[in-house]
Motif scaffolding. Structure first.
Motif, PDB file in Angstrom:
ATOM      1  N   LEU A  10       0.826  -1.204   0.000  1.00  0.00           N
ATOM      2  CA  LEU A  10       0.000   0.000   0.000  1.00  0.00           C
ATOM      3  C   LEU A  10       0.862   1.257   0.000  1.00  0.00           C
ATOM      4  O   LEU A  10       1.891   1.325   0.660  1.00  0.00           O
ATOM      5  CB  LEU A  10      -0.903   0.041   1.234  1.00  0.00           C
ATOM      6  CG  LEU A  10      -1.928  -1.084   1.414  1.00  0.00           C
ATOM      7  CD1 LEU A  10      -2.774  -0.807   2.655  1.00  0.00           C
ATOM      8  CD2 LEU A  10      -2.808  -1.221   0.195  1.00  0.00           C
ATOM      9  N   ALA A  11       0.404   2.246  -0.763  1.00  0.00           N
ATOM     10  CA  ALA A  11       0.945   3.601  -0.672  1.00  0.00           C
ATOM     11  C   ALA A  11      -0.206   4.502  -0.255  1.00  0.00           C
ATOM     12  O   ALA A  11      -1.331   4.338  -0.730  1.00  0.00           O
ATOM     13  CB  ALA A  11       1.520   4.050  -2.007  1.00  0.00           C
ATOM     14  N   THR A  12       0.045   5.431   0.646  1.00  0.00           N
ATOM     15  CA  THR A  12      -1.034   6.263   1.182  1.00  0.00           C
ATOM     16  C   THR A  12      -0.691   7.737   1.083  1.00  0.00           C
ATOM     17  O   THR A  12       0.489   8.123   1.010  1.00  0.00           O
ATOM     18  CB  THR A  12      -1.322   5.911   2.655  1.00  0.00           C
ATOM     19  OG1 THR A  12      -0.135   6.162   3.425  1.00  0.00           O
ATOM     20  CG2 THR A  12      -1.730   4.464   2.805  1.00  0.00           C
ATOM     21  N   ALA A  13      -1.739   8.556   1.048  1.00  0.00           N
ATOM     22  CA  ALA A  13      -1.574  10.009   1.058  1.00  0.00           C
ATOM     23  C   ALA A  13      -2.813  10.614   1.689  1.00  0.00           C
ATOM     24  O   ALA A  13      -3.919  10.069   1.562  1.00  0.00           O
ATOM     25  CB  ALA A  13      -1.376  10.543  -0.355  1.00  0.00           C
ATOM     26  N   LEU A  19      -8.235   9.446   3.904  1.00  0.00           N
ATOM     27  CA  LEU A  19      -6.982   8.914   3.394  1.00  0.00           C
ATOM     28  C   LEU A  19      -7.200   8.387   1.988  1.00  0.00           C
ATOM     29  O   LEU A  19      -8.242   7.809   1.682  1.00  0.00           O
ATOM     30  CB  LEU A  19      -6.513   7.776   4.315  1.00  0.00           C
ATOM     31  CG  LEU A  19      -5.096   7.237   4.136  1.00  0.00           C
ATOM     32  CD1 LEU A  19      -4.076   8.279   4.599  1.00  0.00           C
ATOM     33  CD2 LEU A  19      -4.923   5.950   4.954  1.00  0.00           C
ATOM     34  N   HIS A  20      -6.226   8.617   1.099  1.00  0.00           N
ATOM     35  CA  HIS A  20      -6.221   7.998  -0.210  1.00  0.00           C
ATOM     36  C   HIS A  20      -5.217   6.849  -0.181  1.00  0.00           C
ATOM     37  O   HIS A  20      -4.091   7.010   0.291  1.00  0.00           O
ATOM     38  CB  HIS A  20      -5.834   8.999  -1.295  1.00  0.00           C
ATOM     39  CG  HIS A  20      -6.914   9.984  -1.594  1.00  0.00           C
ATOM     40  ND1 HIS A  20      -6.662  11.288  -1.974  1.00  0.00           N
ATOM     41  CD2 HIS A  20      -8.270   9.877  -1.553  1.00  0.00           C
ATOM     42  CE1 HIS A  20      -7.800  11.930  -2.164  1.00  0.00           C
ATOM     43  NE2 HIS A  20      -8.788  11.089  -1.911  1.00  0.00           N
ATOM     44  N   VAL A  21      -5.630   5.700  -0.684  1.00  0.00           N
ATOM     45  CA  VAL A  21      -4.809   4.491  -0.630  1.00  0.00           C
ATOM     46  C   VAL A  21      -4.669   3.932  -2.027  1.00  0.00           C
ATOM     47  O   VAL A  21      -5.654   3.843  -2.781  1.00  0.00           O
ATOM     48  CB  VAL A  21      -5.448   3.434   0.297  1.00  0.00           C
ATOM     49  CG1 VAL A  21      -4.632   2.152   0.286  1.00  0.00           C
ATOM     50  CG2 VAL A  21      -5.565   3.964   1.712  1.00  0.00           C
ATOM     51  N   PHE A  22      -3.439   3.531  -2.380  1.00  0.00           N
ATOM     52  CA  PHE A  22      -3.192   2.887  -3.667  1.00  0.00           C
ATOM     53  C   PHE A  22      -2.600   1.513  -3.418  1.00  0.00           C
ATOM     54  O   PHE A  22      -1.578   1.383  -2.750  1.00  0.00           O
ATOM     55  CB  PHE A  22      -2.237   3.716  -4.524  1.00  0.00           C
ATOM     56  CG  PHE A  22      -2.020   3.149  -5.902  1.00  0.00           C
ATOM     57  CD1 PHE A  22      -3.079   3.045  -6.794  1.00  0.00           C
ATOM     58  CD2 PHE A  22      -0.761   2.728  -6.306  1.00  0.00           C
ATOM     59  CE1 PHE A  22      -2.893   2.532  -8.052  1.00  0.00           C
ATOM     60  CE2 PHE A  22      -0.568   2.206  -7.568  1.00  0.00           C
ATOM     61  CZ  PHE A  22      -1.631   2.114  -8.455  1.00  0.00           C
ATOM     62  N   VAL A 132      -4.534   8.998  -6.389  1.00  0.00           N
ATOM     63  CA  VAL A 132      -3.471   8.016  -6.210  1.00  0.00           C
ATOM     64  C   VAL A 132      -2.186   8.684  -5.769  1.00  0.00           C
ATOM     65  O   VAL A 132      -1.703   9.593  -6.416  1.00  0.00           O
ATOM     66  CB  VAL A 132      -3.222   7.252  -7.526  1.00  0.00           C
ATOM     67  CG1 VAL A 132      -2.058   6.295  -7.356  1.00  0.00           C
ATOM     68  CG2 VAL A 132      -4.458   6.486  -7.916  1.00  0.00           C
ATOM     69  N   PRO A 133      -1.609   8.277  -4.649  1.00  0.00           N
ATOM     70  CA  PRO A 133      -0.337   8.847  -4.219  1.00  0.00           C
ATOM     71  C   PRO A 133       0.812   8.238  -4.985  1.00  0.00           C
ATOM     72  O   PRO A 133       0.712   7.143  -5.521  1.00  0.00           O
ATOM     73  CB  PRO A 133      -0.262   8.429  -2.738  1.00  0.00           C
ATOM     74  CG  PRO A 133      -1.048   7.156  -2.684  1.00  0.00           C
ATOM     75  CD  PRO A 133      -2.157   7.305  -3.697  1.00  0.00           C
TER      76      PRO A 133
END
Length: 291
Positions: A10-13, A19-22, A132-133
């Motif tokens: 996971l990558a988060t921002a 929270l946005h999670v990719f 998407v971060p």
């Protein structure tokens, strides 16, 4: 019972109040509200569901029963989105699952804030590009195109060979093609996540066949890259020309059209030819290189 643990891909921002999670393996982006974000951030394999419930109770001023319901509904939604490494089994006394709609009704009846009801929403299209971060993981992002799709899309642009014997680079034959095809993520060859286009300048001299390939790839998550592939081929057959895209190179996401969360990042790109399920494919593996 194993404690909940978020997946390692996971990558988060930060995004709004949540929270946005990719998720890199699925190439999927999700928007999480405050409740879901708080639970996910504490799914470290050490925090128990009971501790998560207490965390929600303290942060949102809800009852113990409501906090317990919120916790398990959140874990259900995170699990369905494949954001957890494994499904967390409920205690027997909580075996019946409460739906989000039932939770909304319950909270509305109790006069509690509906905003705390967990939300894990799949982000698509332009909204995905904004959500998407950029990834800071070394896990590769993988896409593929179907060779037959590319062949069917190709158009031939008129090109004539140079037949002057006094010119050193005399060509005996030449062809110029351009095409575009959908790209997909492994395991899902039905739902396109972007496009790959390429132009192929092919020519034959007394020394052999040569092709210069200009490649351009654009993904719905905002990633845009282009690169050149000079190659030597044994013939000018279409499938052989497309397989000529196989290479390994360093690319930089140096183009921004709208929002590109990968803008300025550098990747090691491996382009390979594979066959999966009887379908010939060209696969693209992007691995982020540290800046």
């Amino acid at each position: 019972m194993e404690n909940p643990r978020k997946t390692t891909t996971l990558a988060t921002a930060a995004g709004g109040d949540g929270l946005h999670v990719f998720e890199n393996h699925q190439q999927q982006a999700y928007a999480l509200n405050t409740t879901s974000a708080l639970v996910l951030q504490h799914c470290d394999g050490q925090t128990t569901p009971e501790q998560l419930a207490e965390l929600l109770r303290q942060n949102f001023d809800v009852s113990h029963a409501q906090a317990e319901q919120l916790t398990w509904l959140t874990l259900d939604e995170l699990g369905k989105a494949n954001l957890l490494e494994a499904e967390v089994a409920r205690p027997l006394q909580l075996s019946s699952k409460l739906t989000r709609r039932q939770m909304l009704t319950t909270f509305a009846t109790a006069g509690a804030a509906l905003a705390v009801v967990p939300m894990v929403a799949l982000v698509t299209g332009q909204a995905r590009a904004e959500a998407v971060p950029a990834t800071d993981t070394e896990e590769p992002m993988t896409y593929f195109l179907k060779v037959t799709d590319f062949i069917n899309s190709l158009i031939e642009i008129p090109a004539r060979p140079i037949r002057n014997p006094h010119i050193h680079n005399t060509t005996l034959d030449s062809k110029y093609f351009a095409g575009i095809a959908n790209i997909y993520i492994p395991g899902d060859g039905q739902h396109s996540v972007g496009r790959c286009s390429a132009s192929f300048l092919c020519y034959k001299t007394a020394q052999g066949f040569y092709t210069d390939i200009a490649n351009y790839l654009s993904v719905d998550n905002g990633l845009i890259v282009s690169w050149l592939t000079p190659t030597t081929l044994i013939n000018l057959e279409l499938d052989n020309i497309i397989i000529g895209m196989v290479t390994e190179c360093i690319v930089v996401a140096s183009t921004k059209i709208g929002v590109n969360p990968f803008y300025g990042e550098t990747f090691n790109l491996v382009v390979s030819s594979i066959t999966s399920g009887g379908v010939q494919q060209v696969q693209f593996d992007f691995t982020n290189l540290p800046g």
